[in-house]
Write an enzyme that holds these catalytic residues in place. Structure first.
Site, mmCIF file in Angstrom:
data_model
loop_
_atom_site.group_PDB
_atom_site.id
_atom_site.type_symbol
_atom_site.label_atom_id
_atom_site.label_comp_id
_atom_site.label_asym_id
_atom_site.label_seq_id
_atom_site.Cartn_x
_atom_site.Cartn_y
_atom_site.Cartn_z
ATOM 1 N N LYS A 54 18.134 6.771 1.800
ATOM 2 C CA LYS A 54 17.303 6.927 3.004
ATOM 3 C C LYS A 54 17.241 8.387 3.409
ATOM 4 C CE LYS A 54 18.369 2.267 4.549
ATOM 5 N NZ LYS A 54 19.270 1.370 5.240
ATOM 6 N N GLN A 98 23.554 1.575 9.997
ATOM 7 C CA GLN A 98 23.655 0.884 8.708
ATOM 8 C C GLN A 98 24.563 -0.335 8.862
ATOM 9 O OE1 GLN A 98 21.950 1.691 5.839
ATOM 10 N NE2 GLN A 98 22.781 -0.186 4.973
ATOM 11 N N ASP A 121 14.582 0.395 12.705
ATOM 12 C CA ASP A 121 14.866 -0.782 11.882
ATOM 13 C C ASP A 121 14.215 -2.034 12.491
ATOM 14 O OD1 ASP A 121 16.077 -0.988 9.471
ATOM 15 O OD2 ASP A 121 18.137 -1.136 10.224
#
Ligand code: NAP
Length: 286
Positions: A54, A98, A121
């Site tokens: 990422k 994460q 997200d």
């Protein structure tokens, strides 16, 4: 094999190039480059790989990499304080926590501290609520990547029978809602669904996110259907999905491979969300 293979790697590359062009336009117009704060807690090897990818692609798209790493034994208060600091920092356009976080931490409480406007997200309750109500907001990356793959291949959705296997907050539920938003007829299957193969056979578009390797065989696929395999499993011979790809490719019209299907789209959509967030925060309108 008869099915057309959907090349997610190529589509993801195109999306990332579009994002990079959007970043360049934002900066050329006097705005600042979007900043993505990935937050990794602990040393989980798989998470380290995901975060590294990422960060690399974020920099390639012209964004600022504002990565944060906390030790695996960090306490809830300190992790929360970092999220709060990122939430208040104008250089941070997007925050990605994460998952999974170490077991002693309450990840839902940490996610809840991410402002909806920086939730790239798309996992906060606010953004899930906006999606449920069909209002604009940041959408979860994996299901929105599936939508781009379907659109890129001109797969009709309005009025079409679609089946989503899986009802997770991360994939299944938002996937179903995105399909519904496009006026598809949506059926959601899960571990209690009776005769899964029969239900899946109704689908013109079948999206599988169950987390069980090879769950979907040729008997569960309508001839000519579009089959999207979200599952990722590390098998003896490399990565495999939730779909028995060899068998299903003989029946389906189109199929996503694993690897190289949905996986690359997830990061591409994360970057797209980060640009969207930055533009909104900087008051840029089309
Ligand atoms: P998850 O949270 O474990 O959810 C799995 C879902 O599948 C649950 O709703 C479960 O039903 C359902 N399920 C389990 N067994 C089933 C069965 N036999 N028949 C029908 N439904 C069944 O998993 P997830 O986070 O959604 O992820 C799913 C898969 O996608 C995993 O392999 C994951 O690694 C992969 N994934 C890939 C990406 C990517 O970028 N490509 C991103 C995210 C996830 P219940 O609710 O009844 O338990």
């Amino acid at each position: 094999m008869t099915a057309q293979v959907i090349d997610g790697t190529a589509v993801a590359r195109r999306v990332r190039l579009d994002v990079a062009a959007g970043v360049a336009r934002l900066v050329a117009g006097g705005g600042s480059a979007p900043g993505l704060a990935t937050v990794l807690i602990g040393e989980d090897p798989a998470s380290q790989v995901y975060v590294r990818n990422k960060r690399k692609l974020c920099v390639e798209a012209g964004m600022a990499d504002l990565h944060q790493h906390l030790p695996g034994d960090v306490d809830q208060e300190s992790a929360a304080a970092l999220i709060d600091q990122l939430a208040a920092d104008p250089a941070v356009s997007g925050i990605l926590l994460q998952l999974p976080t170490p077991a002693h931490l309450d990840s839902e409480a940490l996610l809840a501290r991410i402002p909806a406007a920086k939730d790239v997200d798309g996992l906060t309750t606010d953004n899930a609520g906006l999606l449920a109500q069909g209002r604009p907001g940041l959408r979860p990356c994996t299901p929105s990547g599936v939508m781009v793959l379907l659109d890129e291949h001109a797969v009709p959705l309005s009025g079409v029978e679609t089946v989503v296997v899986g009802r997770s907050v991360l994939v299944g539920k938002p996937m179903a809602q995105l399909l519904l938003e496009r006026s598809a007829t949506v059926t959601i299957c899960h571990s209690r669904t009776r005769d899964l193969a029969a239900v899946c056979r109704r689908a013109d578009v079948l999206v599988v996110a169950a987390g069980i390797p090879g769950l979907i065989g040729a008997d569960a696929v309508k001839p000519g259907a579009t089959v999207i395999d979200v599952g990722i499993h590390r098998g003896e011979h490399g990565l495999v999905g939730d779909v028995d790809a060899m068998a299903v490719a003989e029946v389906a019209g189109m199929i996503t491979p694993v690897p190289g299907g949905v996986g690359p789209m997830t990061i591409a959509m994360l970057l797209a969300n980060t640009l969207t967030a930055a533009r909104a925060q900087q008051g840029v309108v089309d």
